[in-house]
Design an enzyme around this catalytic site. Structure first.
Site: not given
Ligand code: TEU
Length: 589
Positions: A355-356, A115, A223, A282
């Site tokens: 994971h989100d 990542d 990310d 992402e």
């Molecule tokens: O996530 C980016 C993001 O905009 C979303 O998925 C956010 O985490 C959230 O779900 C909005 O409701 C990335 C990573 O995947 C996430 O785990 C991190 O917290 C975020 O970036 C910050 O680095």
């Protein structure tokens, strides 16, 4: 890392030269290390835990492992706040262990992707510490600093330099009392945004990426990489009705220099290296048109992106916490647009979980009575599209959302901060807020992987950092793998089907029965072969229109589907079938 792993591989098909790239047949498995497997009993998953499960992953059949961040971090956002990009956090292990993990994955024919979190660092990173030491620090410009809004005293309400809200509640600016200026953070205050306008920042990041590739890693998941280019004038955003903050998105999502930066990164990091590497960006808010630019191989930016459209279809007007359920018609429209948009150029990533995101079987299926059927229905639909499928840990076991009792049970800063803001500043009813957090919280995806019916689901011998879902006694890997209805086995079959079928990898996508409320049906055609995929997205029997159920069943989620015993005119609750309507080459049932 052996020298031949970084040397340009002349034999690998190069998408620019024509011919499908290797990742068109690959399946990626995402590991969230904190919650995967704990080898030392401290309650936090670690590299040793992953090493111990490599055979499990190889047996599943996946080609690539993506590790969520394992770098040194104070863990305000579980590692998405990095304080040293070249160290493994001691909670996960050591660099030596990392090398063992890499070798173990390679030995089993799997690649390993890191990542890359470079939109922001941790506030504890040396760069930020140095930058915040004084306004004249040589690293001051590595981050975004601004004076208070004109006419306001530092720290006064409304003094933030712009009205932008942060992704994790509150304003996107925090005052540094020491220098009297504010710094920008699109996420939490502990995640200051790097200033990519500064060439020194970019060069430091490329150096670090090259360092990891030289160590032998096989690529990066990047990310929020479409947030790195901001409009340097930082205009205010529009405040949505009932909202507290302005939406800065239009000023940083796929911003003015994003393509320059990604092309520069490609030149500085990937040019001359093996075609066996993989890059995935992402990109919240990315459109199909932008995706085409990001992933067109001749532009040399990225191999594929994660887009967010389909995981936001169940948001209400109030956004993520205003859940309204999925309308299948919206999903058909969205996925079809992406399939067509990237049909001849560019490439899709396919995911429903990470994971989100809350667990797919709870969000889109039936996590009670028909858990196996609905989990495998969604897996089948997803994996039969054109693109690279991603499996998130536990998805292959049908893990579900978690019955969190109170706000104290949550750990994720997004959920915790939102609860605080909603129940105070917004004056909402705490029970109502809790109900929506229960459905959508990222913690649903972050409870430990359920390996067995032993204490803490066999995840740790200590106390897990986040409690195990109480359903682990019935839902766990040990039980699933020997069950007659095994979700893991269904994923194995889907993976084999993609590996062996050119129609799955490359076939042209055509949506069928667009207006049917519960049937998701489509064909994939390639080189004279046609596969028809039919899925019943409901718990009721479904009569298949227009002879759609005919054909040889290559794969299904009801055991008798391939034995000629099932009725081709009907789909049972959450039933999915992949039918060959041209001579079948393989038997997958
Ligand atoms: O996530 C980016 C993001 O905009 C979303 O998925 C956010 O985490 C959230 O779900 C909005 O409701 C990335 C990573 O995947 C996430 O785990 C991190 O917290 C975020 O970036 C910050 O680095």
């Amino acid at each position: 890392m052996s020298a031949d792993q970084t040397a340009p591989d002349e034999t690998a098909p190069d998408p620019v030269q024509g011919g499908p790239a290797w990742w068109t047949s690959a399946i990626v498995y995402q590991i969230y290390p904190r919650s995967f497997a704990d080898s030392d009993g401290d309650g936090v998953g670690d590299l040793g835990g992953i090493i111990g499960k490599l055979d499990y992953l190889a047996e599943l059949g996946v080609d690539v492992l993506w590790l969520s961040p394992v770098y040194q971090s104070p863990h305000y956002d579980n590692g998405y706040d990095i304080s040293d990009y070249r160290q493994i956090d001691p909670v996960f292990g050591t660099l030596e262990q990392f090398s063992d993990l890499l070798a173990g994955a390679h030995h089993r024919g799997m690649k390993l992707v890191m990542d890359l979190v470079v939109n922001h660092t941790s506030h504890e990173h040396e760069w930020f510490k140095e930058a915040s030491s004084s306004v004249t620090s040589p690293k001051r410009d590595w981050y975004w600093w601004r004076e208070p809004r004109e006419g306001f005293d530092a720290g006064a309400p409304g003094a933030e330099p712009t009205n932008w809200g942060a992704a994790f509640s509150g304003p996107a600016w925090t005052l540094d009392p020491h220098t009297g200026q504010y710094y920008l953070h699109l996420f939490a205050a502990q995640q200051p945004d790097l200033n990519w306008e500064n060439p020194e920042v970019r060069s430091a990041i490329y150096d670090m990426m090259n360092w990891w590739l030289d160590l032998g890693v096989d690529g990066f998941r990047m990310d929020v990489i479409n947030y790195i280019s901001k409009d340097p004038t930082l205009p205010d955003g529009v405040v949505p009705p009932g909202g507290l903050w302005g939406d800065g998105g239009p000023h940083f999502i796929s911003g003015p220099r994003i393509h320059d930066y990604l092309q520069e990164m490609h030149r500085e990091v990937f040019t001359g290296r093996s075609a066996d590497l993989i890059t995935v960006g992402e990109m919240p808010g990315a459109t199909v048109k932008e995706a085409l630019l990001f992933t067109d191989p001749v532009r040399r930016e990225l191999d594929m992106i994660f887009q967010f459209e389909h995981v936001e279809l169940d948001y209400g007007p109030g956004g993520k916490w205003d859940y309204r359920g999925l309308n299948l018609a919206d999903l058909k429209t969205s996925w079809t647009r992406w399939q067509h948009g990237l049909a001849t150029t560019g490439w899709n990533s396919l995911y429903l979980n990470n994971h989100d995101q809350p667990r797919l079987v709870s969000r889109f299926g039936d996590d009670a009575g028909l858990r196996y059927e609905s989990a495998t229905l969604w897996a089948t639909l997803l994996h039969l599209h054109r693109g690279t499928p991603y499996i998130y840990q536990g998805e292959e076991l049908g893990m579900t959302n978690v019955p969190f009792a109170s706000i104290e049970d949550f750990s994720d800063l997004e959920s915790v901060n939102y609860f605080a803001e909603a129940t105070t500043v917004l004056g909402m009813d705490p029970e109502e807020v809790l109900a929506s957090i229960r459905i959508m919280s990222r913690d649903n995806a972050r409870t430990p992987v359920q390996w067995s019916g032993e204490a803490h689901a066999g995840f740790t011998t200590g106390e897990p950092w986040l409690s195990v879902n109480p359903n682990y006694l019935s839902i766990n890997a040990e039980a699933d793998r020997v069950a007659e209805k095994s979700i893991y086995s269904h994923y194995q079959r889907l993976i084999r089907l993609r590996h062996e079928s050119a129609a799955v990898r490359l076939g042209e996508f055509t949506l069928l029965e667009a207006d049917h409320p519960t049937l998701y049906a489509f064909t994939r055609s390639h080189d004279g072969e046609t596969l028809t995929v039919v899925g019943n997205v409901s718990g009721e029997k479904l009569a298949l229109p227009n002879g759609l159920g005919h054909g040889e069943c290559l794969l299904g989620n009801y055991r008798d589907a391939g034995a000629g015993k099932s009725d081709p005119g009907w789909l049972r609750p959450w039933e999915a079938r992949v039918l060959s309507t041209s001579p079948a080459v393989h038997e997958f049932v």
